[in-house]
Design an enzyme around this catalytic site. Structure first.
Site, PDB file in Angstrom:
ATOM      1  N   PHE A 146       6.290 -12.861  -6.564  1.00 18.93           N
ATOM      2  CA  PHE A 146       5.140 -12.135  -7.116  1.00 18.93           C
ATOM      3  C   PHE A 146       4.564 -11.218  -6.037  1.00 18.93           C
ATOM      4  O   PHE A 146       4.242 -11.671  -4.947  1.00 18.93           O
ATOM      5  CB  PHE A 146       4.040 -13.080  -7.624  1.00 18.93           C
ATOM      6  CG  PHE A 146       2.893 -12.333  -8.245  1.00 18.93           C
ATOM      7  CD1 PHE A 146       3.039 -11.757  -9.505  1.00 18.93           C
ATOM      8  CD2 PHE A 146       1.702 -12.143  -7.563  1.00 18.93           C
ATOM      9  CE1 PHE A 146       1.999 -11.024 -10.081  1.00 18.93           C
ATOM     10  CE2 PHE A 146       0.658 -11.415  -8.127  1.00 18.93           C
ATOM     11  CZ  PHE A 146       0.816 -10.862  -9.397  1.00 18.93           C
ATOM     12  N   ASP A 232       5.160 -10.901   2.678  1.00 16.42           N
ATOM     13  CA  ASP A 232       3.983 -10.861   1.811  1.00 16.42           C
ATOM     14  C   ASP A 232       3.207 -12.157   2.055  1.00 16.42           C
ATOM     15  O   ASP A 232       3.561 -13.211   1.540  1.00 16.42           O
ATOM     16  CB  ASP A 232       4.417 -10.720   0.349  1.00 16.42           C
ATOM     17  CG  ASP A 232       3.227 -10.704  -0.615  1.00 16.42           C
ATOM     18  OD1 ASP A 232       2.131 -11.146  -0.215  1.00 16.42           O
ATOM     19  OD2 ASP A 232       3.402 -10.270  -1.766  1.00 16.42           O
ATOM     20  N   LYS A 261      -5.999 -11.972  -0.091  1.00 15.62           N
ATOM     21  CA  LYS A 261      -6.817 -13.034  -0.673  1.00 15.62           C
ATOM     22  C   LYS A 261      -7.893 -13.636   0.253  1.00 15.62           C
ATOM     23  O   LYS A 261      -9.064 -13.384   0.075  1.00 15.62           O
ATOM     24  CB  LYS A 261      -5.911 -14.117  -1.251  1.00 15.62           C
ATOM     25  CG  LYS A 261      -5.136 -13.588  -2.474  1.00 15.62           C
ATOM     26  CD  LYS A 261      -4.425 -14.659  -3.229  1.00 15.62           C
ATOM     27  CE  LYS A 261      -3.986 -14.184  -4.612  1.00 15.62           C
ATOM     28  NZ  LYS A 261      -2.613 -13.740  -4.715  1.00 15.62           N
TER      29      LYS A 261
HETATM   30  C1  LIG Z   1      -2.054 -12.552  -5.344  1.00 16.13           C
HETATM   31  C2  LIG Z   1      -0.815 -12.004  -4.770  1.00 16.13           C
HETATM   32  C3  LIG Z   1      -0.537 -10.624  -4.782  1.00 16.13           C
HETATM   33  C4  LIG Z   1      -1.424  -9.632  -5.484  1.00 16.13           C
HETATM   34  O1  LIG Z   1      -2.710  -9.568  -4.988  1.00 16.13           O
HETATM   35  P1  LIG Z   1      -3.888  -8.896  -5.849  1.00 16.13           P
HETATM   36  O2  LIG Z   1      -5.071  -8.924  -4.939  1.00 16.13           O
HETATM   37  O3  LIG Z   1      -4.061  -9.714  -7.083  1.00 16.13           O
HETATM   38  O4  LIG Z   1      -3.442  -7.515  -6.166  1.00 16.13           O
HETATM   39  C5  LIG Z   1       0.610 -10.198  -4.155  1.00 16.13           C
HETATM   40  N1  LIG Z   1       1.442 -11.051  -3.540  1.00 16.13           N
HETATM   41  C6  LIG Z   1       1.213 -12.379  -3.510  1.00 16.13           C
HETATM   42  C7  LIG Z   1       2.151 -13.275  -2.798  1.00 16.13           C
HETATM   43  C8  LIG Z   1       0.091 -12.898  -4.140  1.00 16.13           C
HETATM   44  O5  LIG Z   1      -0.127 -14.226  -4.143  1.00 16.13           O
END
Ligand SMILES: *Cc1c(COP(=O)(O)O)cnc(C)c1O
Length: 407
Positions: A146, A232, A261
């Site tokens: 994701f 990421d 986050k």
């Molecule tokens: C939450 C998340 C995203 C996206 O972040 P947003 O602030 O919702 O755009 C991307 N990569 C990972 C691994 C995530 O957990």
């Protein structure tokens, strides 16, 4: 029994819910509205108390209304919120130095969300490709990954449910199986590949931890083939796994790191940091943001990092996570319908044998906030580092008694 309980909870929640006719229907929301938070505790409109084991999806690592963060917010709110990136922003520069110090990166770009951080990383791969004379730049990402909901990041995401109805996608992402080095090394004769983007632990997929040596193997393949390695760290970052960034536990240094986050503990901010050859590709005019790294978000994020540092919360996350995992094993370890209990630091998962509908709502009725992910079979825990040992024990015993009733 669960059904009665659910009906009662849903009825009460419906009565208290503020009507939402004006909101786009982007979420099937759970039947509760929280009105106040403190540490790992949340209260709903009825005054019912919950333990928050989700932390706003890995955001409030320092808990709700951490006094130092509230003070930092209040101070900066009364000083200066926003000026735009047309001007120098000392708070952004200061945050940048701090972020580079904890991440081992050379330069950082601040934005407002995870998806935006990954967008910046993907744009960096395009600039890198131009420099190398590659006209169809291709980025390798992973099945069940994701990376966000913008067009480029949902194209990078290895989940067709998220991509559905948004075709045509941004082209030239190749998805291969996670935790399978062979699958990546099979791509080495593709001359268009410029980067590998990988979650060091897959979050949305259900807290999937790769084998030891996997990330180091990817690092090696990137070195050998002149690819950029992007981690990421949006969900894993900022100390949650017992390291500032989860890949640090694997002893590697990527070329690009994205974070978001927990970086603002609830104030929206994202970061795309880069090292060496990847750090100098962005130049005036090639990327930008109105809000990103404004004095307010930068000042607060700097305080977040300071609070984590000053309280040794990176190590605390590892310790508290071990305690929670041990407790979960005690309460759930013998159940046949629990197929796995796994995680690192305060990023934990309980995998069940199948999908149990409305499970998150059942937990709410029991005063516990969790999230169900990994195709509906995984209970995901992303609690705050300020969760007390007593709360940790209650989290484990509550999950134990709810999961026992599922048999
Ligand atoms: C939450 C998340 C995203 C996206 O972040 P947003 O602030 O919702 O755009 C991307 N990569 C990972 C691994 C995530 O957990």
């Amino acid at each position: 029994m669960l059904k009665n309980l659910l009906d009662r909870f849903n009825k009460k929640a419906k009565k208290n819910a503020y009507p939402e006719p004006a909101l786009m229907n982007s979420y099937a929301r759970l039947p509760v509205s929280f009105v106040r938070g403190e540490g790992a505790a949340l209260w709903d409109a009825d005054g019912k108390q919950y333990i928050d084991a989700l932390g706003g999806i890995a955001v409030t690592f320092l808990g709700h209304c951490h006094p130092d963060i509230s003070q930092s917010i209040s101070l900066q709110a009364n000083t200066l919120l926003h000026t735009s990136n047309l001007f120098h922003i000392p708070a952004q520069a200061k945050l940048g130095e701090k972020f580079c110090q904890i991440s081992g990166m050379d330069k950082v770009f601040f934005c407002n969300s995870g998806a935006e951080a990954n967008e910046a990383a993907i744009k960096i791969t395009r600039l890198y490709a131009r420099e190398k004379g590659i006209s169809i730049p291709t980025v390798v990402t992973f099945n069940n990954s994701f990376h966000g909901r913008t067009l480029a990041t949902l194209s990078a995401t290895g989940n067709t449910a998220i991509q559905k109805n948004f075709e045509p996608l941004v082209e030239d992402f190749i998805h291969v199986d996670y935790n399978d080095l062979e699958a990546v090394s099979a791509l080495t004769d593709n001359p268009n590949i410029v980067a590998i983007m990988v979650e060091p632990i897959q979050g949305e997929a259900g807290i999937v931890i790769p084998d030891e040596g996997y990330l180091a193997g990817i690092r090696q393949l990137c070195d050998d083939n002149d690819w950029l390695m992007i981690t990421d760290e949006i969900q894993t970052g900022m100390g949650r796994t017992g390291a500032w960034f989860a890949h640090q536990s694997d002893g590697i240094v990527p070329d690009v790191i994205t974070a978001a986050k927990a970086l603002g503990n609830g104030i929206p901010i994202g970061a795309c940091a880069a090292k060496g050859k990847a750090a100098h590709l962005i130049s005036p005019g090639s990327h930008g943001t109105t809000f990103g790294g404004n004095p307010f978000a930068s000042h607060v994020a700097h305080s977040v990092i300071e609070v984590i540092e000053d309280n040794d919360y990176v190590n605390k996350a590892a310790e508290l996570g071990s305690l929670l995992k041990k407790q979960l094993q005690q309460h759930l370890g013998t159940f046949d319908h629990v197929t796995d209990i796994r995680g690192r630091g305060l990023m934990l998962a309980i995998e069940l044998d199948k999908v149990y509908p409305d499970l998150a709502t059942v937990f709410l009725e029991h005063g516990l906030v969790v999230n169900i992910t990994g195709g509906g079979k995984v209970i995901r825990l992303l609690p705050a580092v300020v969760t007390t040992e007593k709360q940790i024990k209650t989290i484990a015993s509550t999950i134990g008694s709810v999961v026992e009733q599922l048999r």
